[in-house]
Design a protein around this motif. Structure first.
Motif, PDB file in Angstrom:
ATOM      1  N   LEU A  35       7.996  39.564  69.274  1.00 37.74           N
ATOM      2  CA  LEU A  35       8.304  38.869  68.025  1.00 37.74           C
ATOM      3  C   LEU A  35       9.706  39.220  67.535  1.00 37.74           C
ATOM      4  N   TYR A  92       1.147  38.184  68.098  1.00 38.38           N
ATOM      5  CA  TYR A  92       2.325  38.480  68.907  1.00 38.38           C
ATOM      6  C   TYR A  92       2.454  39.985  69.118  1.00 38.38           C
ATOM      7  N   CYS A 129       8.164  33.330  64.591  1.00 35.57           N
ATOM      8  CA  CYS A 129       6.907  32.929  65.192  1.00 35.57           C
ATOM      9  C   CYS A 129       6.886  31.408  65.357  1.00 35.57           C
ATOM     10  N   ASP A 130       5.770  30.873  65.826  1.00 40.85           N
ATOM     11  CA  ASP A 130       5.686  29.434  66.096  1.00 40.85           C
ATOM     12  C   ASP A 130       5.802  28.598  64.831  1.00 40.85           C
ATOM     13  N   CYS A 146       0.215  36.309  62.625  1.00 35.12           N
ATOM     14  CA  CYS A 146       0.713  35.401  61.585  1.00 35.12           C
ATOM     15  C   CYS A 146      -0.474  34.621  61.047  1.00 35.12           C
ATOM     16  N   LYS A 189      -1.405  32.728  65.244  1.00 32.35           N
ATOM     17  CA  LYS A 189      -1.052  33.306  66.538  1.00 32.35           C
ATOM     18  C   LYS A 189      -0.755  34.793  66.392  1.00 32.35           C
TER      19      LYS A 189
END
Length: 243
Positions: free
Chosen positions: A232, A227, A238-239, A220, A225
């Motif tokens: 995912l 994954y 995502c975060d 991302c 980050k």
């Protein structure tokens, strides 16, 4: 001269040796009819190609017809007709190898099919594989001629089994997407291992005991980050989207 002869002698001669047609008291002609078969299996004419192959390899392909229908009609699998054709052809190749006494546990059937169908490998690799299978008693040209198209799968499912594909207007699910990616990942590992084996056999590669890994990562660019794609898809976000 009258062309018709209704003499008793002629009638008796024509009926000689024939058993009289009798119907037991209290019964009708419909009582002696053959048992009914499903409408999808009783249509006149030759069997569809897929049905014929399943019948020819009834032991090796037992349950394949049910599996095809289940994969196509289950919205969670998101199986296309093309992917089902490839899957069926792999099962057919496995059946042919088994019938020829070739141990399929040690053979990468998916890779063999990919080479024979021209999906991967060079012309020389295909020729080498064909010669090896021919030595083992496999009529390769006959087998490849029997590979089915997605149209044959569709005809079998819709016309022979009366199956209907589920509506996929909402697109594939995350679970189905994860399974598809995992199948592709495993295929990548399998093909890579096969290529490395070939290089080692021809002394073009020297390496000790090895294992091949293939990971699919998603980065991302907003949160920075990375994954694993399966993780995912399981989490669904995502975060960046965490509260």
């Amino acid at each position: 001269m009258d062309d018709q002869d209704d003499s008793p002698d002629r009638s008796a001669h024509e009926n000689a040796g024939q058993d009289p047609q009798t119907t037991p008291p209290g019964s009708s002609e419909s009582d002696t009819s053959t048992p009914a078969v499903p409408a999808s299996r009783s249509k006149p004419g030759p069997q569809p190609k897929v049905a014929r192959l399943i019948s020819e390899y009834d032991r090796e392909l037992a349950g394949v017809g049910d599996e095809l229908e289940a994969r196509w009609t289950n919205p969670e699998t998101d199986a296309s007709l093309r992917s089902l054709a490839d899957w069926f052809n792999e099962q057919l190749l496995r059946a042919v190898l088994t019938a020829a006494g070739i141990e399929t546990i040690t053979e990468d059937v998916s890779h063999l099919y990919a080479v024979l169908s021209g999906e991967t490998g060079s012309r020389g690799e295909r020729t080498q594989l064909e010669r090896r299978l021919e030595r083992d008693g496999v009529a390769v040209e006959t087998v490849t001629d029997e590979f089915v198209s997605y149209g044959a799968i569709r005809s079998y499912l819709t016309g022979y089994r009366n199956a209907t594909a589920p509506s996929r207007t909402d697109g594939p699910s995350a679970a189905a997407t994860a399974r598809t990616i995992e199948e592709l990942r495993q295929r990548t590992v399998s093909v890579t291992e096969s290529k490395l084996d070939r290089l080692q056999e021809t002394d073009q590669l020297r390496v000790g005991p090895r294992r091949v890994f293939a990971d699919v990562q998603v980065l991302c660019e907003r949160c920075g980050k990375q994954y694993d794609v399966a993780d995912l898809l399981e989490s669904g976000a995502c975060d960046c989207y965490e509260p």
